[in-house]
Every structure is written in structure tokens, then in C-alpha cells.
Design a protein around this motif. Sequence first.
Motif, PDB file in Angstrom:
ATOM      1  N   ASP A  51      -6.438 -31.644  31.466  1.00 43.90           N
ATOM      2  CA  ASP A  51      -5.819 -32.576  32.678  1.00 43.90           C
ATOM      3  C   ASP A  51      -7.116 -32.335  33.533  1.00 43.90           C
ATOM      4  OD1 ASP A  51      -4.899 -33.410  34.783  1.00 43.90           O
ATOM      5  OD2 ASP A  51      -2.966 -32.649  34.541  1.00 43.90           O
ATOM      6  N   ARG A  52      -7.796 -33.639  33.697  1.00 46.72           N
ATOM      7  CA  ARG A  52      -8.993 -33.828  34.546  1.00 46.72           C
ATOM      8  C   ARG A  52      -8.596 -33.180  36.044  1.00 46.72           C
ATOM      9  NH1 ARG A  52     -11.833 -38.980  34.372  1.00 46.72           N
ATOM     10  NH2 ARG A  52     -13.575 -37.719  35.404  1.00 46.72           N
ATOM     11  N   LEU A  53      -7.539 -33.895  36.693  1.00 51.51           N
ATOM     12  CA  LEU A  53      -7.098 -33.926  37.848  1.00 51.51           C
ATOM     13  C   LEU A  53      -6.872 -32.236  38.166  1.00 51.51           C
ATOM     14  CD1 LEU A  53      -5.404 -37.015  39.031  1.00 51.51           C
ATOM     15  CD2 LEU A  53      -7.706 -36.462  39.117  1.00 51.51           C
ATOM     16  N   ALA A  54      -6.049 -31.655  37.286  1.00 56.90           N
ATOM     17  CA  ALA A  54      -5.674 -30.214  37.229  1.00 56.90           C
ATOM     18  C   ALA A  54      -6.939 -29.436  37.334  1.00 56.90           C
ATOM     19  CB  ALA A  54      -4.847 -29.723  36.302  1.00 56.90           C
ATOM     20  N   VAL A  55      -8.069 -29.701  36.502  1.00 59.94           N
ATOM     21  CA  VAL A  55      -9.200 -28.873  36.557  1.00 59.94           C
ATOM     22  C   VAL A  55      -9.962 -29.102  37.786  1.00 59.94           C
ATOM     23  CG1 VAL A  55     -11.625 -28.776  35.354  1.00 59.94           C
ATOM     24  CG2 VAL A  55      -9.533 -28.926  34.118  1.00 59.94           C
ATOM     25  N   ALA A  56     -10.017 -30.272  38.298  1.00 63.42           N
ATOM     26  CA  ALA A  56     -10.401 -30.646  39.774  1.00 63.42           C
ATOM     27  C   ALA A  56      -9.997 -29.888  40.835  1.00 63.42           C
ATOM     28  CB  ALA A  56     -10.373 -32.259  39.876  1.00 63.42           C
TER      29      ALA A  56
ATOM     30  N   ALA B 194     -10.518 -25.504  44.829  1.00 62.06           N
ATOM     31  CA  ALA B 194      -9.745 -24.356  45.389  1.00 62.06           C
ATOM     32  C   ALA B 194     -10.969 -23.242  45.265  1.00 62.06           C
ATOM     33  CB  ALA B 194      -8.641 -23.814  44.436  1.00 62.06           C
ATOM     34  N   LYS B 195     -11.671 -23.139  44.096  1.00 62.72           N
ATOM     35  CA  LYS B 195     -12.813 -22.175  44.043  1.00 62.72           C
ATOM     36  C   LYS B 195     -13.903 -22.334  44.907  1.00 62.72           C
ATOM     37  CE  LYS B 195     -15.626 -19.934  40.502  1.00 62.72           C
ATOM     38  NZ  LYS B 195     -16.140 -20.121  39.081  1.00 62.72           N
TER      39      LYS B 195
ATOM     40  N   THR C 179      -0.062 -29.667  46.402  1.00 62.50           N
ATOM     41  CA  THR C 179       0.741 -28.716  45.600  1.00 62.50           C
ATOM     42  C   THR C 179      -0.124 -27.548  44.881  1.00 62.50           C
ATOM     43  OG1 THR C 179       0.691 -30.053  43.676  1.00 62.50           O
ATOM     44  CG2 THR C 179       2.639 -30.353  45.325  1.00 62.50           C
ATOM     45  N   THR C 180      -1.469 -27.703  45.100  1.00 56.87           N
ATOM     46  CA  THR C 180      -2.381 -26.618  44.454  1.00 56.87           C
ATOM     47  C   THR C 180      -2.924 -25.934  45.445  1.00 56.87           C
ATOM     48  OG1 THR C 180      -2.706 -28.548  42.722  1.00 56.87           O
ATOM     49  CG2 THR C 180      -4.409 -26.861  42.737  1.00 56.87           C
ATOM     50  N   PRO C 181      -3.228 -24.685  45.330  1.00 55.85           N
ATOM     51  CA  PRO C 181      -2.289 -23.882  44.348  1.00 55.85           C
ATOM     52  C   PRO C 181      -0.659 -23.727  44.748  1.00 55.85           C
ATOM     53  CG  PRO C 181      -3.192 -22.488  45.870  1.00 55.85           C
ATOM     54  CD  PRO C 181      -3.530 -23.692  46.353  1.00 55.85           C
TER      55      PRO C 181
ATOM     56  N   PHE D 184      -1.927 -24.349  49.955  1.00 51.77           N
ATOM     57  CA  PHE D 184      -2.320 -25.577  50.181  1.00 51.77           C
ATOM     58  C   PHE D 184      -3.967 -25.718  50.439  1.00 51.77           C
ATOM     59  CE2 PHE D 184      -3.419 -28.227  54.009  1.00 51.77           C
ATOM     60  CZ  PHE D 184      -3.155 -29.508  53.383  1.00 51.77           C
ATOM     61  N   LEU D 185      -4.552 -26.727  49.851  1.00 47.18           N
ATOM     62  CA  LEU D 185      -5.900 -26.911  50.105  1.00 47.18           C
ATOM     63  C   LEU D 185      -5.955 -28.083  51.345  1.00 47.18           C
ATOM     64  CD1 LEU D 185      -7.125 -27.142  46.438  1.00 47.18           C
ATOM     65  CD2 LEU D 185      -7.778 -25.499  48.111  1.00 47.18           C
ATOM     66  N   PRO D 186      -6.591 -27.631  52.292  1.00 49.53           N
ATOM     67  CA  PRO D 186      -6.778 -28.518  53.269  1.00 49.53           C
ATOM     68  C   PRO D 186      -7.551 -29.834  53.025  1.00 49.53           C
ATOM     69  CG  PRO D 186      -7.404 -26.613  54.261  1.00 49.53           C
ATOM     70  CD  PRO D 186      -7.339 -26.530  52.643  1.00 49.53           C
TER      71      PRO D 186
END
Length: 142
Positions: free
Chosen positions: A12-17, A22-23, A50-52, A56-58
Motif C-alpha cells: 500500500d503506497r500511501l501506508a508506506v508514505a 512519521a520517521k 489517523t497515522t499513527p 497524529f502527524l501535523p
Amino acid sequence: MTRIDFYHEADDRLAVACRLVAKAVQQKMRVLIYAPDEARAQAIDQMLWTTPQIGFLPHCTTDHKLATETPVLISRDAEAQPHDDVLLNLADDWAPNFARFQRVLEIVGRDDEDKQQARARFKFYKDRGYPIQTHNLAEIKN
């Protein structure tokens, strides 16, 4: 010189993105997500909310009033590049002005069309002498 990282075999490209963003944020880097396609830009925006799962990723778009203070920006416009840390390219082609970034992240899915487009991007970068690293996500999971 810009460093290019290809992450291939993504389920899933977006999940990996989201994981890569986040990293980068944990490492105090700013990320510009280039998604010229409206549907893809909206999809990554929704996933970042919703990730993580417990965080929350601003993030916001490059035209938002808080863009200068936000570590993750989503842009549909190739010219809107307010920083030069990390560019995550979600376009099918290479991103215009990619060379002004320290790092470019490319994510390659498993379907043949995505692989073909990624090969063209890889060749484009390689022909211009950019250092490229590849990461096989199938091997990393194991």
C-alpha cells in the motif's frame, strides 16, 4: 547533491508514505508530499489524520496559513516548495524541482504499471548522476 531513495514492493503506497513521513518527522525533518492528483492528495491527507493510530502527524497544504510552522506539507503544485529537507513524490512522474531537496523518497507498488513508471523515474535520476538507494519492503518486513 540530492539523495534518492526508492522503496519498492509496497503493498500500500500511501501506508508506506505515512510510515516514512512519521520517521522523517521523528528525525526533526520537514516533508513535502508532492501529490499533483487531487484524489491522491486527499487520500494521503485522510491517512495522515489517523497515522499513527494513537498519534497524529501535523500536516496541512502548502497554501494553509500554518504551512510555515507545519512539518508535513501536501502540495499539488510543483512550484510550492517552502523548504528543502525531504520530498516524498506521489506523482507518476518525477517531481519538478526535485533537485533542490536534500532527499527524495519514491514508493513503488507491486502492480506492473506502477513498476514501469518507477523504472522511468529511476532511469531519469540515474542518467543525471544522482545517488540512488533501493529498499525492498518485502525483505524489510521479514
